[in-house]
Design an enzyme around this catalytic site. Structure first.
Site, PDB file in Angstrom:
ATOM      1  N   ARG A   1      -9.684  51.141  22.645  1.00 43.35           N
ATOM      2  CA  ARG A   1      -9.391  49.651  22.249  1.00 43.35           C
ATOM      3  C   ARG A   1     -10.607  48.658  22.799  1.00 43.35           C
ATOM      4  O   ARG A   1     -10.826  47.718  22.258  1.00 43.35           O
ATOM      5  CB  ARG A   1      -8.151  49.376  23.302  1.00 43.35           C
ATOM      6  CG  ARG A   1      -6.977  49.745  22.464  1.00 43.35           C
ATOM      7  CD  ARG A   1      -5.756  49.149  22.901  1.00 43.35           C
ATOM      8  NE  ARG A   1      -4.574  49.488  22.413  1.00 43.35           N
ATOM      9  CZ  ARG A   1      -3.290  49.303  22.640  1.00 43.35           C
ATOM     10  NH1 ARG A   1      -3.205  48.458  23.796  1.00 43.35           N
ATOM     11  NH2 ARG A   1      -2.463  49.717  21.951  1.00 43.35           N
TER      12      ARG A   1
ATOM     13  N   ASP B   1       3.561  33.210  29.334  1.00 43.25           N
ATOM     14  CA  ASP B   1       2.809  34.568  29.161  1.00 43.25           C
ATOM     15  C   ASP B   1       1.408  34.762  29.668  1.00 43.25           C
ATOM     16  O   ASP B   1       1.008  33.303  30.235  1.00 43.25           O
ATOM     17  CB  ASP B   1       2.463  35.010  27.412  1.00 43.25           C
ATOM     18  CG  ASP B   1       2.361  36.277  27.160  1.00 43.25           C
ATOM     19  OD1 ASP B   1       3.119  36.988  26.651  1.00 43.25           O
ATOM     20  OD2 ASP B   1       1.178  36.839  27.365  1.00 43.25           O
TER      21      ASP B   1
HETATM   22  C1  SAM Z   1       5.504  43.504  24.111  1.00 40.84           C
HETATM   23  S1  SAM Z   1       5.499  41.660  24.513  1.00 40.84           S
HETATM   24  C2  SAM Z   1       7.155  41.234  24.879  1.00 40.84           C
HETATM   25  C3  SAM Z   1       7.534  39.996  23.950  1.00 40.84           C
HETATM   26  C4  SAM Z   1       9.004  39.772  23.891  1.00 40.84           C
HETATM   27  N1  SAM Z   1       9.540  39.475  25.470  1.00 40.84           N
HETATM   28  C5  SAM Z   1       9.956  40.819  23.505  1.00 40.84           C
HETATM   29  O1  SAM Z   1      10.531  41.494  24.085  1.00 40.84           O
HETATM   30  O2  SAM Z   1       9.688  40.935  22.067  1.00 40.84           O
HETATM   31  C6  SAM Z   1       4.801  41.740  26.314  1.00 40.84           C
HETATM   32  C7  SAM Z   1       4.005  40.577  26.719  1.00 40.84           C
HETATM   33  O3  SAM Z   1       3.850  40.735  28.148  1.00 40.84           O
HETATM   34  C8  SAM Z   1       2.526  39.874  28.471  1.00 40.84           C
HETATM   35  N2  SAM Z   1       2.283  40.391  29.869  1.00 40.84           N
HETATM   36  C9  SAM Z   1       1.499  41.441  30.040  1.00 40.84           C
HETATM   37  N3  SAM Z   1       1.171  41.316  31.435  1.00 40.84           N
HETATM   38  C10 SAM Z   1       1.655  40.191  31.852  1.00 40.84           C
HETATM   39  C11 SAM Z   1       1.655  39.535  33.237  1.00 40.84           C
HETATM   40  N4  SAM Z   1       1.043  40.086  34.259  1.00 40.84           N
HETATM   41  N5  SAM Z   1       2.085  38.120  33.282  1.00 40.84           N
HETATM   42  C12 SAM Z   1       2.624  37.840  32.242  1.00 40.84           C
HETATM   43  N6  SAM Z   1       2.936  38.170  30.936  1.00 40.84           N
HETATM   44  C13 SAM Z   1       2.089  39.625  30.620  1.00 40.84           C
HETATM   45  C14 SAM Z   1       1.665  40.356  27.410  1.00 40.84           C
HETATM   46  O4  SAM Z   1       0.635  39.451  27.209  1.00 40.84           O
HETATM   47  C15 SAM Z   1       2.605  40.335  26.029  1.00 40.84           C
HETATM   48  O5  SAM Z   1       2.499  39.239  25.290  1.00 40.84           O
END
Ligand code: SAM
Length: 273
Positions: free
Chosen positions: A35, A139
């Protein structure tokens, strides 16, 4: 092609763990390497060590964000895990709530927030809730947050939205915007976004009646999961609803929770801390 040495791999993963809680064990080295390699190539960099220096230094917050984006997946779509939205509707009806505040705590591009907005918009039209409802999406990634604030989506991501809701809440793009939809002001006026790292202390942003923390815990190790869930639950009212991804199992936490459906819980009392 650059090679990611073990030492540099450990430095990169330690940085990601300490700053945003992302947890990568040794089996993820090939994934991390592939990546980030594309990014090194694009930047014309000599190796991973230089890239580490760039993202670990204070002077390039943008590149650090880019690395976080590359190492997480932002996959999301409208009405993902539809049972959760049914539970939400049933609970609002049961509790006869008139006003409601919702937090989408890893909102990604905002699909979850706007799905909830469509549901609450409908309930308002039917007179089952009042007009006082709001949704906060947060986020870690400012790239997804910028996109969420624009509220423009490829129509494909709305494949689970009913034709009636599409008509009511979405404006279809034409010409160059063909294939995209824009959320209408009817719902955007209730939704706002902001950046928040779940792995840092949270200032008082609640209390909320509903919290979605779906499909983000998968990135964290067990200890971080527990800390994040405890932290997030401090912002949820007693009696409020808490959703995690159905594949994420039950996470141990301080506050007692009543299970309502897979990944759906009611907070019964505050935790001990
Ligand atoms: C797979 S998406 C989930 C989106 C939505 N909640 C769903 O279930 O469809 C995961 C998100 O978590 C965010 N993320 C990862 N680590 C994080 C952190 N430490 N604090 C806040 N957001 C975080 C990522 O940027 C990503 O946008």
């Amino acid at each position: 092609m650059h090679t990611l040495g073990d030492d540099t791999y450990r430095k990169i993963t330690a940085l990601m763990y300490d700053t945003v809680g992302l947890s990568f064990n040794d089996s993820k080295k090939a994934l991390v390497s592939s990546r980030l390699a594309m990014r090194l190539q694009r930047l014309g960099m000599d190796g991973f060590e230089d890239y580490f220096d760039l993202i670990a230094g204070d002077h390039d917050e943008g590149e650090f964000q880019m690395a976080v984006d590359l190492l997480t997946t932002n996959e999301t779509y409208f009405f993902r895990e539809p049972r959760h939205f049914e539970v939400l509707e049933e609970e609002i009806v049961r509790t006869r709530r008139q006003s409601l505040s919702v937090w989408s705590a890893a909102s990604s591009f905002g699909d979850e927030a706007y799905s909830t907005a469509m549901l609450l918009g409908d309930m308002q039209l039917q007179g089952r809730i009042g007009g006082e409802w709001s949704i906060l999406g947060t986020d870690i990634s400012d790239r997804v947050l910028r996109s969420a604030s624009e509220a423009v989506y490829p129509i494909e991501r709305l494949r689970h939205v009913t034709p009636e809701r599409l008509k009511r809440y979405c404006l279809r793009g034409e010409g160059e915007a063909e294939g995209f939809v824009q959320m209408s002001e009817r719902i955007t006026q209730h939704v706002r976004f902001g950046q928040l790292n779940l792995c840092c202390p949270i200032e008082d942003i609640g209390p909320f009646d509903v919290v979605f923390l779906r499909n983000v815990l998968i990135y964290f190790d067990n200890e971080t999961k527990r800390e994040v869930v405890d932290r997030v639950l401090t912002q949820l009212r007693v009696g409020g609803l808490f959703f995690i991804g159905t594949a994420e199992g039950r996470v141990p936490c301080e506050a007692p929770l009543q299970s309502l459906a897979p990944g759906a819980f009611r907070k019964l009392a505050d935790g001990g801390r």
